[in-house]
Design a protein around this motif. Sequence first.
Motif, mmCIF file in Angstrom:
data_model
loop_
_atom_site.group_PDB
_atom_site.id
_atom_site.type_symbol
_atom_site.label_atom_id
_atom_site.label_comp_id
_atom_site.label_asym_id
_atom_site.label_seq_id
_atom_site.Cartn_x
_atom_site.Cartn_y
_atom_site.Cartn_z
ATOM 1 N N ASN A 1 0.836 -1.212 0.000
ATOM 2 C CA ASN A 1 0.000 0.000 0.000
ATOM 3 C C ASN A 1 0.863 1.251 0.000
ATOM 4 O OD1 ASN A 1 -2.296 -1.714 0.322
ATOM 5 N ND2 ASN A 1 -1.804 -1.833 2.494
ATOM 6 N N ALA A 2 1.839 1.287 -0.881
ATOM 7 C CA ALA A 2 2.801 2.383 -0.924
ATOM 8 C C ALA A 2 2.709 3.101 -2.266
ATOM 9 C CB ALA A 2 4.210 1.833 -0.713
ATOM 10 N N ARG A 3 2.980 4.406 -2.210
ATOM 11 C CA ARG A 3 2.936 5.181 -3.454
ATOM 12 C C ARG A 3 3.676 6.494 -3.277
ATOM 13 N NH1 ARG A 3 -1.223 9.118 -2.845
ATOM 14 N NH2 ARG A 3 -2.422 8.688 -0.961
ATOM 15 N N ILE A 4 4.137 7.013 -4.394
ATOM 16 C CA ILE A 4 4.694 8.358 -4.443
ATOM 17 C C ILE A 4 3.508 9.303 -4.572
ATOM 18 C CG2 ILE A 4 6.141 9.989 -5.742
ATOM 19 C CD1 ILE A 4 7.805 7.752 -4.467
ATOM 20 N N VAL A 5 3.471 10.348 -3.753
ATOM 21 C CA VAL A 5 2.366 11.298 -3.787
ATOM 22 C C VAL A 5 2.708 12.493 -4.673
ATOM 23 C CG1 VAL A 5 0.943 12.867 -2.377
ATOM 24 C CG2 VAL A 5 1.579 10.597 -1.506
ATOM 25 N N SER A 6 3.890 13.069 -4.451
ATOM 26 C CA SER A 6 4.283 14.238 -5.241
ATOM 27 C C SER A 6 5.787 14.451 -5.154
ATOM 28 C CB SER A 6 3.555 15.492 -4.751
ATOM 29 O OG SER A 6 3.964 15.814 -3.442
ATOM 30 N N THR A 7 6.277 15.218 -6.096
ATOM 31 C CA THR A 7 7.695 15.584 -6.132
ATOM 32 C C THR A 7 7.781 17.081 -6.395
ATOM 33 O OG1 THR A 7 8.262 13.413 -7.041
ATOM 34 C CG2 THR A 7 9.896 15.153 -7.306
ATOM 35 N N THR A 8 8.626 17.768 -5.620
ATOM 36 C CA THR A 8 8.881 19.184 -5.883
ATOM 37 C C THR A 8 10.328 19.325 -6.338
ATOM 38 O OG1 THR A 8 9.560 19.676 -3.612
ATOM 39 C CG2 THR A 8 7.205 19.941 -4.144
ATOM 40 N N ARG A 9 10.582 20.407 -7.045
ATOM 41 C CA ARG A 9 11.924 20.638 -7.598
ATOM 42 C C ARG A 9 12.447 21.995 -7.142
ATOM 43 N NH1 ARG A 9 13.239 16.520 -10.599
ATOM 44 N NH2 ARG A 9 11.562 15.198 -11.353
ATOM 45 N N TYR A 10 13.754 22.084 -7.055
ATOM 46 C CA TYR A 10 14.382 23.341 -6.682
ATOM 47 C C TYR A 10 14.207 24.366 -7.795
ATOM 48 C CZ TYR A 10 16.575 21.625 -2.441
ATOM 49 O OH TYR A 10 16.786 21.155 -1.178
#
Length: 157
Positions: A27-36
């Motif tokens: 039950n795992a997942r990537i939710v979001s990614t932010t960048r510099y």
Amino acid sequence: MQKIGPCLWFDGMAEEAAHFYVSVFPNARIVSTTRYVESTHRPVGSVMTVEFVLDGQEFVALNGGPYFHFSPAISMVVPCDTQAQLDQLWSRLLEGGHAQQCGWLTDKFGVSWQIVPKTLTAMMQDSDTAAAQRAVAAMLQMVKLDIAALEQAYHSA
């Protein structure tokens, strides 16, 4: 709804670590990614944070630079229902890392984990202090925890 969650500080490995952890846990997942963006101390466009969920627990992985490092003073505790679950998580998280005593390991990113059977907590909290002490004594002799051996020590008189 979860209100407090860990932020794990990495030096350029946040995205790799998040993807690894998501591959290990159910039950795992990537939710979001932010960048510099411009005017920051890291290259523009490089990953700043990765929000991810492991079996309902929210995490943030931050690429903050080489300033801070993980230590066993903070560890992730993973309670397991079965030996099969414990064995699977132990072997996956141990890939590239190193084992420690009493069900602890440090993964390839330097994060400390405690992979423990749920039954051990109940044994240690038992009002029968002699049984609890036998379980603890058995645990202290182990690296990866063995549920059957813990239960045998706990129940032996």
